[in-house]
Design an enzyme around this catalytic site. Structure first.
Site, PDB file in Angstrom:
ATOM      1  N   THR A  95       0.841  -1.203   0.000  1.00 19.22           N
ATOM      2  CA  THR A  95       0.000   0.000   0.000  1.00 19.22           C
ATOM      3  C   THR A  95       0.874   1.250   0.000  1.00 19.22           C
ATOM      4  O   THR A  95       1.745   1.414   0.854  1.00 19.22           O
ATOM      5  CB  THR A  95      -0.914   0.020   1.237  1.00 19.22           C
ATOM      6  OG1 THR A  95      -1.691  -1.175   1.251  1.00 19.22           O
ATOM      7  CG2 THR A  95      -1.846   1.226   1.194  1.00 19.22           C
ATOM      8  N   CYS A 141      -2.718  -1.556   8.437  1.00 14.39           N
ATOM      9  CA  CYS A 141      -3.454  -0.975   7.308  1.00 14.39           C
ATOM     10  C   CYS A 141      -4.247   0.265   7.701  1.00 14.39           C
ATOM     11  O   CYS A 141      -3.859   1.377   7.387  1.00 14.39           O
ATOM     12  CB  CYS A 141      -4.386  -2.035   6.710  1.00 14.39           C
ATOM     13  SG  CYS A 141      -3.526  -3.409   5.925  1.00 14.39           S
TER      14      CYS A 141
END
Length: 416
Positions: free
Chosen positions: A116, A256
């Site tokens: 990410t 995350c």
């Protein structure tokens, strides 16, 4: 069929390597020699992949030797993208992995990133490293793709193959090849984005959106507490409407949701825009641990307990239930705040690794509960905690605080 190399064998990389290893020749590469040794014996300490699943991947080989990557044609990089104490992106693991791949990159190879990142990172930060180390030219000698990971650690229902995958490539032909590659292992289907930047942006807003929704209910919890209203009951009532979004208050940690929004805000600030909504949500969620600890202390005082030296048990230290992952666990905020008031805090978590917790956070967990406590704080809803006899674990006038709304309400003084 082209040979696959998965770089980084954590919660994301290992399941990916295993699935590809069932279809074609795959090298699972990691610089952690101990990790490689464990996987070769059929042990996955993350508990994401079983020993039988490892055996099923009969075309998968594990290695920490860069020379084994020389025969690879498609590299998939799945290393962590953390933040530092100043909430700024740390690209070092991504750069190091790009350097490693650059050393063995050949003409015609494809490098796919799953980590990410903020929009533009692949082409602006990673590609120059690949070009510099390999001496090859991007989109002439080698190509890139981006397919963001959607692994949900500890989730045995939503697995890699059953979650739709976003794909992209640095040219039309490569985008098609990357999309077809993932179609081999993703039964839920794929969504081909128009560009690498679009795919990067799609990933970073997935978790930012969830972060904001949780921040909203966390703020509601603070407001409703001041009104003497139980937040769980409010959410249950509101949830009877068909289009109400069912989010719950809680600690927002992990690698995350508690991290990705900072990648987006950092990129925005570099462009001269200072996000307000995203950062407001982050401030709320980052403060929940301290808020919970303060509420526990207030409840203990209300019951006439002396705080200094009081014994407090924290149930759970991982960032989520039924998962050994302790990365960016916000339970630590609760523990540190309770300790700052002078309480003696014990931590019990049957899912977490003792040595890893001590090394990462300096906390020595207890292996079993042998005493009674002035307060118990349930921070993570592991299934094992359902079997605990809470009543026999507390002293008279003890406080039981349930962050997750997991325990029998009759035993609980307050829920978040």
């Amino acid at each position: 069929m082209k040979k696959i190399g998965v770089i980084g064998l954590g919660y994301v990389g290992l399941p990916l390597a295993v699935e590809f290893g069932k279809k074609r020749q795959t090298i699972g590469f990691d610089i952690n020699v101990e990790r490689i040794s464990e996987l070769k014996t059929g042990i996955d300490r993350t508990l994401e992949v079983s020993s039988s699943e490892l055996r099923e991947a009969d075309q998968l080989i594990f290695s920490s030797d860069i020379n084994d990557l020389k025969s690879v044609n498609i590299f998939i990089i799945t290393v962590p993208t953390p933040i530092n104490k100043y909430k700024q992106p740390v690209l070092k693991p991504l750069v190091k992995a790009s350097e490693t791949v650059g050393e063995v990159l050949k003409k015609g190879d494809i490098v796919i990133y799953e980590s990410t990142v903020y929009p533009g990172c692949t082409e602006e930060d990673c590609v120059p490293v690949l070009e510099k180390v390999s001496g090859l030219k991007f989109n002439t000698d080698f190509y890139c793709g981006y397919s963001p990971e959607r692994i949900n650690p500890g989730d045995k229902e939503h697995r890699l193959s059953t979650i739709m995958k976003v794909t992209s490539g640095s040219s039309e032909e490569v985008a098609t090849e990357v999309d077809n590659l993932y179609k081999e292992i993703i039964t839920a289907g794929t969504h081909r984005a128009s560009s690498i930047k679009v795919a990067e942006a799609a990933k970073v807003i997935e978790n930012s959106q969830r972060d904001l929704n949780i921040a909203f209910v966390n703020e509601l919890s603070i407001i409703f507490h001041k009104m003497g209203i139980d937040t769980t009951e409010v959410l249950e009532a509101a949830g009877t409407k068909w289009n109400f979004l069912k989010f719950k208050p809680g600690l927002v940690g992990g690698h995350c949701i508690g991290v990705d929004p900072y990648y987006l805000t950092s990129k925005a600030e570099s462009l001269g825009y200072h996000p307000q909504v995203i950062t407001a949500g982050r401030r709320i969620n980052d403060g929940v641990g301290s808020y919970v600890a303060s509420e526990v202390i207030k409840l203990m005082i209300d019951k006439g307990q002396a705080i200094k030296g009081a014994s407090v048990l924290v149930l759970g230290v991982t960032f989520k239930e039924n998962c050994p992952d302790i990365r960016n666990s916000k339970v630590i905020d609760v523990i540190e705040e309770l300790s700052s008031f002078g309480a003696n805090v014990d931590v019990y978590d049957p899912q977490a690794d003792f040595e890893e917790v001590h090394q990462e956070y300096g906390i020595k967990m207890i292996s079993e509960i042998q005493t009674k406590y002035c307060a118990i704080v349930l921070t993570v809803s592991h299934n094992e905690f359902l079997d605990l006899d809470i009543e026999n674990m507390i002293m008279n006038n003890a406080v039981v605080y349930d962050i997750k709304g997991f325990l029998n309400p009759a035993l609980v003084d307050k829920r978040l």
